[in-house]
Design an enzyme around this catalytic site. Structure first.
Site, mmCIF file in Angstrom:
data_model
loop_
_atom_site.group_PDB
_atom_site.id
_atom_site.type_symbol
_atom_site.label_atom_id
_atom_site.label_comp_id
_atom_site.label_asym_id
_atom_site.label_seq_id
_atom_site.Cartn_x
_atom_site.Cartn_y
_atom_site.Cartn_z
ATOM 1 N N CYS A 2 0.851 -1.202 0.000
ATOM 2 C CA CYS A 2 0.000 0.000 0.000
ATOM 3 C C CYS A 2 0.884 1.248 0.000
ATOM 4 O O CYS A 2 2.102 1.154 0.065
ATOM 5 C CB CYS A 2 -0.885 0.031 1.236
ATOM 6 S SG CYS A 2 -1.706 -1.538 1.573
HETATM 7 N N1 GLN Z 1 -0.846 -6.710 4.025
HETATM 8 C C1 GLN Z 1 -1.722 -5.576 4.041
HETATM 9 C C2 GLN Z 1 -3.031 -5.832 3.345
HETATM 10 O O1 GLN Z 1 -3.287 -6.863 2.829
HETATM 11 C C3 GLN Z 1 -1.057 -4.351 3.460
HETATM 12 C C4 GLN Z 1 -0.839 -4.533 2.008
HETATM 13 C C5 GLN Z 1 0.070 -3.546 1.406
HETATM 14 O O2 GLN Z 1 0.881 -2.871 2.016
HETATM 15 N N2 GLN Z 1 -0.041 -3.537 0.127
HETATM 16 O O3 GLN Z 1 -3.832 -4.981 3.329
#
Ligand code: GLN
Length: 229
Positions: A2
């Site tokens: 994210c």
């Molecule tokens: N693992 C977290 C999620 O699934 C954050 C994902 C991310 O940083 N892309 O939301």
């Protein structure tokens, strides 16, 4: 991974941080520039901000770029402390509002940019979602966000594949870690921005080193090395 953004400074409209910049979170939801894992962030978004000392959140499991209601209201949302994120769900994690950052314990707003094996985290019934980030947020809240650097170093040692970029704000401080992904900082005259990647091409953006804890308060900025894996 994210992308997230934090603000501490003078009270400003949330839209000027999230929507207006040419490479802000809205653009990062479909065209991030520095993302190493995943191509876009279409699995939801969250904007948290302090209203006085009260944390408030607006979250969605839909892409930020299409949210015309948020685009209409965001210029009227003003705050001195903001924690916002766009999400690219990790494979196997639910796509639901409760899995979308920022998470809160009523005092802090917290976002996780990364991935962690839930097997190394204590089992809890308080996490908002079974999503790894929600379980990790719950652990950090239980230990106290002040101990963020220690918790990240411990979890990162227990899971050497974890990426643990955390961003948290409580209205008077921002705390963030770099552990496996990018984080940049912009010192403006009216405040400080921490962001997974620069929202524009201002040469004043500084890239922060990996495996560090950064603390932003009205008195200044502190960068501390974490004990790496
Ligand atoms: N693992 C977290 C999620 O699934 C954050 C994902 C991310 O940083 N892309 O939301």
């Amino acid at each position: 991974m994210c992308r997230h953004l934090g603000w501490l400074g003078r009270e400003i409209a949330v839209s000027t941080l999230v929507l207006d910049p040419p490479h802000g979170l809205r653009t990062q939801s479909y065209a991030p520039r520095r993302q190493k894992h995943g191509l876009l962030n279409a699995d939801g978004w969250g904007v948290g901000f302090f209203d006085g000392t009260t944390p408030r959140r607006w979250r969605s499991a839909a892409p930020l770029w299409g949210d015309v209601s948020f685009q209409s209201v965001a210029p009227a949302l003003r705050s001195h402390c903001v924690v916002a994120a766009v999400r690219s769900a990790t494979v196997g994690m639910p796509i639901e509002v409760s899995a979308t950052a920022p998470f809160t314990d009523g005092r802090w707003l917290l976002s996780h940019n990364g991935i962690v094996d839930r097997g190394v985290l204590p089992v809890t019934s308080r996490a908002e979602s079974v999503c790894d980030s929600a379980v990790l947020a719950d652990l950090i809240f239980a230990r106290g966000v002040e101990a963020l650097g220690d918790v990240v170093a411990e979890v990162g040692t227990a899971d050497p594949h974890a990426r643990l970029n955390i961003l948290a704000g409580n209205g008077s401080r921002l705390l963030a870690t770099t552990w496996g992904d990018t984080l940049s900082m912009l010192r403006r005259d009216d405040g400080v921005v921490l962001a997974s990647e620069p929202y524009d091409d201002d040469p004043a953006w500084e890239d922060l080193p990996d495996c560090h804890l950064v603390e932003v308060t009205p008195d200044g900025i502190t960068l501390t090395a974490l004990k790496g894996p």
